[in-house]
Design an enzyme around this catalytic site. Structure first.
Site, PDB file in Angstrom:
ATOM      1  CD  GLU A  86      -8.816   1.167   7.856  1.00 10.60           C
ATOM      2  OE1 GLU A  86      -7.803   1.472   8.969  1.00 10.60           O
ATOM      3  OE2 GLU A  86      -9.428   2.233   6.707  1.00 10.60           O
ATOM      4  CG  ASP A 103      -8.228  -2.146  13.006  1.00 10.18           C
ATOM      5  OD1 ASP A 103      -7.051  -3.015  12.412  1.00 10.18           O
ATOM      6  OD2 ASP A 103      -9.055  -1.665  11.986  1.00 10.18           O
ATOM      7  CG  HIS A 156      -6.168  -2.088   9.265  1.00 11.06           C
ATOM      8  ND1 HIS A 156      -5.722  -1.995  10.405  1.00 11.06           N
ATOM      9  CD2 HIS A 156      -4.650  -2.263   8.789  1.00 11.06           C
ATOM     10  CE1 HIS A 156      -5.311  -1.531  10.486  1.00 11.06           C
ATOM     11  NE2 HIS A 156      -3.720  -1.772   9.252  1.00 11.06           N
ATOM     12  CG  ASP A 187      -0.286  -0.405   2.316  1.00  8.27           C
ATOM     13  OD1 ASP A 187       0.572  -0.498   2.793  1.00  8.27           O
ATOM     14  OD2 ASP A 187      -0.783  -0.474   3.446  1.00  8.27           O
TER      15      ASP A 187
END
Lengths: 281, 364
Positions: free
Chosen positions: A148, A141, A143, A72
């Site tokens: 996400e 979380d 991801h 990314d």
């Protein structure tokens, strides 16, 4: 699925680096046959990169016939900005090794046409024959890359708007000024990673223990995107002790009992300095 | 072959295992160079997709820019101000010698000479780029003859034009000649001489750096020169009025509040261990560290071995320090204790300055 549990972050990093080394060496890459590697950024993989650089400097490993694809990059952040993933990869890995620049693929968050940039990234992966080993880290979380909670588990490379939580968490990298934090990113999709022939997830630290629990002990859910890899034929999780805090004792015991098998995967190959040293002793 | 042929076919060098000065720190970092220019390695990598053709291991040493000596009168037996027949040969030999000491460019310094001499010497000292064959010549440092005879130092009184510039800038042009002027980049003059301010201004407009020195100027005269464009002080403490607290003279420029905004005053200082006492070095450095420029002010005896040498009608003796009998240390007129100039090469001055000032490698 494999889960490798090491005592510390340092041990986990070393184990991961050795695993990557052995995968590249036994693949025996050459001008006709490149090893394709998916790469993450963030604090988790730093230790692994350091080790890989050591292997390169010690003459055990070359990246001359390795093609890399990064997960990314932020949108609109100047390429040489201290927080860009271009900067991260250059500073922490690429400048230290013998990789050929044209074999490096990193999403351009400043491209005029972001959608075309994402599509072309998928095309480049396909043209390289798919990804042999995709390495990832995960967020607290759950991801993976910028996929996400709530992201589609069949997503491909695309433009994503970042969750408010992520933007706030990133503000610390931009002098605490939330207005300076990029709000969008280009990211590979969950499916892009799923399509790799092998996936390696490094997960360390107590703050990620719950995510690891969600990833491997609960069902597949797009609210914990990393859980998708339960359905991947070849996934290896590398964790330190702290990251296992939320797992059941049974789970931990089971995988720890397999360590003697897993450790065979990282034994030094014949050509390495480590092997030569072992022989001398 | 690297895949950067679209930009240039020239080889790219990568110096590695070295320390570089970056952002006021010495950092362990590689340096990429192409055609003598430093490359931004990220641009090379991301945009050009290029990489190094040759990797050079620096074995953990510091990679620093070359030194510049803006005041050097000669060396290896050659004197820039006297032997115009052998001048070109001397310049090239010295350029080569300086390069072996890490000096990559210099300003051959011509001291006060006979008026007839200038047209013979100045046009011959041409600017050169420098390269493997030797250090580059940035241009001449013309030290005199418009200086104060009372602070002449080693300059001959007969050659000094103490009348200053009654005819304005034309007087300077008459001495240095038009051709000679082309090659001058620094000019040392005494600011108290008649019409000096006008000349300072004219020279500055022609891109010549004016340096004040060999002078009896008080502080306000020196400041006047600075206001007209002077930016440099020639060998601070030497050949100027000693510091006095009611009129600090040229030395006072270091802490003057009359320096025009945006202008910086620099000063040359001889740190050969002999010409300036270490305490004086420290005073200058602490008062105005950013303006400090190390110079050698070396004479023809620089680079000659320890022993006696005939240099322009004089027998001089190059002496060593006691504990190091092979290393030239100072030059005296043979049989006396009279110093006749510096024999320190600039790299030695840098080392001495570091020791004397206690400043860090980074600050150097």
């Amino acid at each position: 699925m494999r889960l490798v549990i090491l005592d510390s972050y340092c041990d986990a990093s070393t184990w991961a680096a050795k695993y990557v080394r052995n995968r590249i060496l036994s693949f025996n890459p050459g001008p006709e046959k490149y090893f394709t590697l998916g790469l993450p950024t963030g604090s988790t993989p730093l230790g692994m990169y350091k080790k890989l650089i050591e292997f390169y400097k010690g003459g055990d490993l070359s990246f001359k016939y390795v093609k890399t694809f990064n997960m990314d990059e932020y949108v609109g952040l100047p390429r040489d900005h201290a927080e860009s993933y271009h900067t991260y990869m250059w500073d922490n890995f690429f400048k230290h090794i013998d990789i050929i620049p044209e074999n490096v693929n990193l999403l351009d968050g400043n491209a005029d046409d972001l959608v075309a940039e994402c599509d072309s990234f998928e095309d480049r992966i396909a043209a390289a024959g798919g990804i042999e080993l995709f390495i990832g880290g995960i967020g607290p979380d759950g991801h993976i890359a910028f996929n996400e909670p709530g992201s589609s588990l069949v997503s491909k490379t695309r433009v994503k708007t970042l969750a408010q939580d992520t933007i706030e968490a990133n503000a610390r990298f931009f002098n605490g000024d939330i207005s300076k934090v990029p709000t969008m990113a280009l990211t590979v999709g969950v499916k892009t990673v799923m399509d790799a022939r092998e996936v390696m997830i490094i997960i360390t630290g107590a703050h990620k223990a719950f995510a690891l629990y969600k990833a491997i002990e609960e069902g597949v859910s797009h609210m914990w995107t990393v859980s998708a890899f339960q359905q991947h034929p070849k996934t290896i999780f590398i964790a330190d002790e702290d990251a296992t805090l939320e797992l059941r004792v049974k789970t931990v015991k089971y995988f720890k009992g397999l360590m003697h098998v897993h450790n065979k995967l990282v034994e030094p190959l014949e050509s390495t300095q480590e092997k030569k040293k072992q022989k001398m002793n | 072959m690297p895949s950067n042929e679209s930009v240039s076919q020239s080889r790219i060098l990568q110096f590695h295992n070295c320390y570089l000065l970056f952002g006021h720190n010495l950092i362990k970092e590689d340096l990429w160079v192409r055609e003598g220019k430093i490359l931004n390695p990220r641009k090379l990598f991301w945009d050009e997709k290029g990489y190094a053709d040759v990797k050079i291991n620096c074995n953990g040493m510091i990679l620093s820019p070359g030194l510049i000596d803006v005041q050097i009168n000669g060396g290896l037996g050659y004197d820039f101000s006297s032997e115009h027949e052998k001048l070109e040969k001397g310049l090239s030999e010295i350029a080569k010698y300086l390069l072996t000491h890490g000096i990559t460019s210099f300003c051959p310094t011509v001291i006060s000479s006979e008026k007839l001499f200038y047209p013979k010497i100045l046009p011959k000292i041409k600017k050169t780029k420098g390269g493997k064959e030797g250090a580059g010549i940035l241009g001449i440092h013309a030290e005199g003859p418009f200086i104060n005879v009372q602070k002449r130092g080693a300059h001959l009184a007969d050659h000094i034009i103490s009348a200053g510039f009654p005819g304005g800038f034309q007087d300077a042009l008459d001495v240095y000649t038009k051709d000679g002027f082309e090659n001058i980049v620094i000019c040392t003059l005494a600011p108290e001489l008649e019409n000096a301010s006008t000349v300072v201004k004219e020279m500055t407009q022609r891109n010549i750096r004016v340096s004040v020195g060999h002078s009896m100027a008080n502080l306000s005269q020196a400041e006047e020169a600075v206001k007209h464009g002077a930016t440099f002080i020639t060998h601070l403490f030497n050949a100027m009025l000693p510091f006095h607290h009611r009129d600090p003279g040229i030395v006072g420029l270091l802490t003057s509040d009359q320096i025009p905004k945006g202008q910086q005053i620099y000063y040359g200082i001889i740190a050969d261990g002999i010409h300036t006492n270490p305490a004086a070095l420290r005073i200058a450095h602490r008062a105005h560290p950013k303006g400090l420029v190390l110079i050698s002010d070396a004479i023809a005896a620089m680079g000659l071995p320890v022993g006696q040498h005939h240099l322009s009608d004089q027998l001089i003796e190059v002496c060593s320090v006691d504990d190091n009998p092979d290393v030239p240390y100072k030059a005296t007129i043979a049989g006396t204790q009279t110093l006749c100039g510096s024999v320190g090469v600039l790299d030695a001055c840098v080392r001495h300055f570091k020791e004397a000032s206690g400043c860090s490698k980074v600050k150097l």
